[in-house]
Scaffold this active site. Sequence first.
Site, PDB file in Angstrom:
ATOM      1  N   HIS A 231     -15.301   9.872  27.268  1.00 34.89           N
ATOM      2  CA  HIS A 231     -15.988   8.085  27.356  1.00 34.89           C
ATOM      3  C   HIS A 231     -16.901   8.110  28.372  1.00 34.89           C
ATOM      4  O   HIS A 231     -16.300   8.326  29.597  1.00 34.89           O
ATOM      5  CB  HIS A 231     -14.616   7.206  27.398  1.00 34.89           C
TER       6      HIS A 231
ATOM      7  N   SER B 111     -14.075   3.742  23.300  1.00 34.75           N
ATOM      8  CA  SER B 111     -13.693   3.036  24.536  1.00 34.75           C
ATOM      9  C   SER B 111     -12.518   2.424  24.576  1.00 34.75           C
ATOM     10  O   SER B 111     -11.812   1.900  25.361  1.00 34.75           O
ATOM     11  CB  SER B 111     -14.732   2.076  24.692  1.00 34.75           C
TER      12      SER B 111
ATOM     13  N   ASN C 189     -11.160   0.302  30.820  1.00 37.84           N
ATOM     14  CA  ASN C 189     -11.283  -0.888  30.049  1.00 37.84           C
ATOM     15  C   ASN C 189     -10.231  -1.578  29.849  1.00 37.84           C
ATOM     16  O   ASN C 189      -9.918  -2.688  29.692  1.00 37.84           O
ATOM     17  CB  ASN C 189     -11.620  -0.395  28.485  1.00 37.84           C
TER      18      ASN C 189
ATOM     19  N   GLU D  54     -14.456   9.645  31.226  1.00 38.76           N
ATOM     20  CA  GLU D  54     -12.927   9.444  31.099  1.00 38.76           C
ATOM     21  C   GLU D  54     -12.872  10.476  29.952  1.00 38.76           C
ATOM     22  O   GLU D  54     -13.418  10.655  29.027  1.00 38.76           O
ATOM     23  CB  GLU D  54     -12.451   8.068  30.517  1.00 38.76           C
TER      24      GLU D  54
HETATM   25  N1  CAA Z   1     -31.945   8.082  34.606  1.00 39.30           N
HETATM   26  C1  CAA Z   1     -31.852   8.166  36.043  1.00 39.30           C
HETATM   27  N2  CAA Z   1     -31.724   7.344  36.938  1.00 39.30           N
HETATM   28  C2  CAA Z   1     -32.010   6.038  36.787  1.00 39.30           C
HETATM   29  C3  CAA Z   1     -32.270   5.848  35.407  1.00 39.30           C
HETATM   30  C4  CAA Z   1     -32.401   6.653  34.196  1.00 39.30           C
HETATM   31  N3  CAA Z   1     -32.790   6.418  33.010  1.00 39.30           N
HETATM   32  N4  CAA Z   1     -32.547   4.493  35.164  1.00 39.30           N
HETATM   33  C5  CAA Z   1     -32.212   4.048  36.556  1.00 39.30           C
HETATM   34  N5  CAA Z   1     -31.979   5.149  37.357  1.00 39.30           N
HETATM   35  C6  CAA Z   1     -31.153   4.891  38.681  1.00 39.30           C
HETATM   36  C7  CAA Z   1     -32.525   4.317  39.646  1.00 39.30           C
HETATM   37  O1  CAA Z   1     -33.291   4.989  40.234  1.00 39.30           O
HETATM   38  C8  CAA Z   1     -31.535   3.680  40.515  1.00 39.30           C
HETATM   39  O2  CAA Z   1     -31.251   4.692  41.519  1.00 39.30           O
HETATM   40  P1  CAA Z   1     -31.213   4.742  43.104  1.00 39.30           P
HETATM   41  O3  CAA Z   1     -30.016   3.639  43.516  1.00 39.30           O
HETATM   42  O4  CAA Z   1     -30.714   6.039  43.447  1.00 39.30           O
HETATM   43  O5  CAA Z   1     -32.387   4.053  43.380  1.00 39.30           O
HETATM   44  C9  CAA Z   1     -30.332   3.416  40.058  1.00 39.30           C
HETATM   45  O6  CAA Z   1     -30.204   4.193  38.771  1.00 39.30           O
HETATM   46  C10 CAA Z   1     -30.103   1.818  39.588  1.00 39.30           C
HETATM   47  O7  CAA Z   1     -31.136   1.441  38.834  1.00 39.30           O
HETATM   48  P2  CAA Z   1     -32.182   0.088  38.965  1.00 39.30           P
HETATM   49  O8  CAA Z   1     -32.447   0.091  40.452  1.00 39.30           O
HETATM   50  O9  CAA Z   1     -33.272   0.153  37.966  1.00 39.30           O
HETATM   51  O10 CAA Z   1     -31.305  -1.049  38.531  1.00 39.30           O
HETATM   52  P3  CAA Z   1     -30.099  -2.033  39.381  1.00 39.30           P
HETATM   53  O11 CAA Z   1     -30.249  -1.536  40.876  1.00 39.30           O
HETATM   54  O12 CAA Z   1     -30.494  -3.225  38.947  1.00 39.30           O
HETATM   55  O13 CAA Z   1     -28.736  -1.245  38.617  1.00 39.30           O
HETATM   56  C11 CAA Z   1     -27.204  -0.951  37.085  1.00 39.30           C
HETATM   57  C12 CAA Z   1     -28.646  -1.228  37.297  1.00 39.30           C
HETATM   58  C13 CAA Z   1     -27.075   0.346  37.317  1.00 39.30           C
HETATM   59  C14 CAA Z   1     -27.053  -1.064  35.490  1.00 39.30           C
HETATM   60  C15 CAA Z   1     -26.282  -1.915  37.776  1.00 39.30           C
HETATM   61  O14 CAA Z   1     -26.676  -3.193  37.384  1.00 39.30           O
HETATM   62  C16 CAA Z   1     -24.915  -1.569  37.471  1.00 39.30           C
HETATM   63  O15 CAA Z   1     -24.322  -0.782  37.896  1.00 39.30           O
HETATM   64  N6  CAA Z   1     -24.366  -2.520  36.638  1.00 39.30           N
HETATM   65  C17 CAA Z   1     -22.997  -2.379  35.950  1.00 39.30           C
HETATM   66  C18 CAA Z   1     -23.004  -1.151  35.006  1.00 39.30           C
HETATM   67  C19 CAA Z   1     -21.512  -1.038  34.694  1.00 39.30           C
HETATM   68  O16 CAA Z   1     -20.201  -1.574  35.014  1.00 39.30           O
HETATM   69  N7  CAA Z   1     -21.441  -0.163  33.415  1.00 39.30           N
HETATM   70  C20 CAA Z   1     -20.272   0.061  32.914  1.00 39.30           C
HETATM   71  C21 CAA Z   1     -19.778  -0.697  31.666  1.00 39.30           C
HETATM   72  S1  CAA Z   1     -18.399  -0.547  30.785  1.00 39.30           S
HETATM   73  C22 CAA Z   1     -18.916   0.720  29.794  1.00 39.30           C
HETATM   74  O17 CAA Z   1     -19.966   1.228  29.697  1.00 39.30           O
HETATM   75  C23 CAA Z   1     -17.701   1.238  29.009  1.00 39.30           C
HETATM   76  C24 CAA Z   1     -17.440   0.662  27.950  1.00 39.30           C
HETATM   77  O18 CAA Z   1     -16.598   1.014  27.029  1.00 39.30           O
HETATM   78  C25 CAA Z   1     -17.416  -0.819  27.903  1.00 39.30           C
END
Ligand code: CAA
Length: 282
Positions: free
Chosen positions: A139, A118, A189, A151
């Site tokens: 990424h 990342s 990032n 990415e």
């Molecule tokens: N497979 C497929 N789909 C899934 C799944 C799985 N294993 N688990 C959950 N889902 C789906 C759900 O069905 C739901 O879909 P719909 O909206 O179509 O119904 C969706 O994903 C959201 O799931 P939940 O309802 O269970 O959960 P939520 O609404 O609380 O969202 C979250 C959870 C997606 C994590 C949300 O809180 C979010 O987007 N958070 C921010 C995450 C983020 O910013 N990630 C990037 C971090 S930075 C990074 O990773 C890079 C780095 O280098 C640091």
Amino acid sequence: MIRLVGVVGCGLMGAGIVEIVARSGYEIVAHELNADLLQRGLKRVEGSMQRAVERKKLDDAARQAARSRIRGTTTLADLAGVDLAIEAVIEKMDEKKAVFRELDRLVAPGVILASNTSSLSITEIAAATGRPDRVVGMHFFNPVPVMPLVEIVRGLTTSEETVQAAQAFAESLGKKIVICKDSPGFIVNRLLVPYLLDAVRALELGVATKEDIDTAITLGLSHPMGPLTLLDFVGLDTTYYIAEAMYSEFKDPRWAPPPLLKQMVMAGWWGRKSGRGFYEYT
Ligand code: CAA
């Protein structure tokens, strides 16, 4: 043609990559350092696929088929026959280089070696191999099965053919791609990490409680998670290593990890993955 994919590292990101690659029809060999870590990684994959079934994103037959395409190993040499290798080990340059050196020795010439780093330099990782034109950044974002972005990072030595192959592979997983040059933090990032570090600084300064910092961002900006919840989700350890890598590149204090973040990492409070970060998890 890519049929068999090797994934090195089955932690938070590696397990997500294993899941999405298997769900997209590829055969996988997933590597971890020891049996315990491997088992935990595969459990993570199974748990996430279970959630996908419960949420009707995956049917049970597809889940079973995906699981049957995943083979775990603790022997890196078992990746010798892969058509693509994706590395997702700890965010430390020495460890990544060691993996790439070994993969370069093991897998057929011409096979692409991708890193899920990342923040670290793809060019520097590539230089540890005898195929710097075939090394590329891919990424992914956490949770990998849910976040639609990859990415693609073009190192100084990465060939156009490699970038195109990485793009085609990421798209075959149903992901949207953006292409970025080898600059620390890439796109996401570069923008996200200073914001997360500033949230920790705000907490350190007593600007507000952790809950109010998170609420301000979820309700004030409609982000799905506040910054401290997101730090717990991404992993404080991972964010700390990213910040260290970016600080060492830019020498700009805005990238320096705040003392509270370092202390929490040293205390083993890494967020959800360890059961405790800014918040506690059972
Ligand atoms: N497979 C497929 N789909 C899934 C799944 C799985 N294993 N688990 C959950 N889902 C789906 C759900 O069905 C739901 O879909 P719909 O909206 O179509 O119904 C969706 O994903 C959201 O799931 P939940 O309802 O269970 O959960 P939520 O609404 O609380 O969202 C979250 C959870 C997606 C994590 C949300 O809180 C979010 O987007 N958070 C921010 C995450 C983020 O910013 N990630 C990037 C971090 S930075 C990074 O990773 C890079 C780095 O280098 C640091």
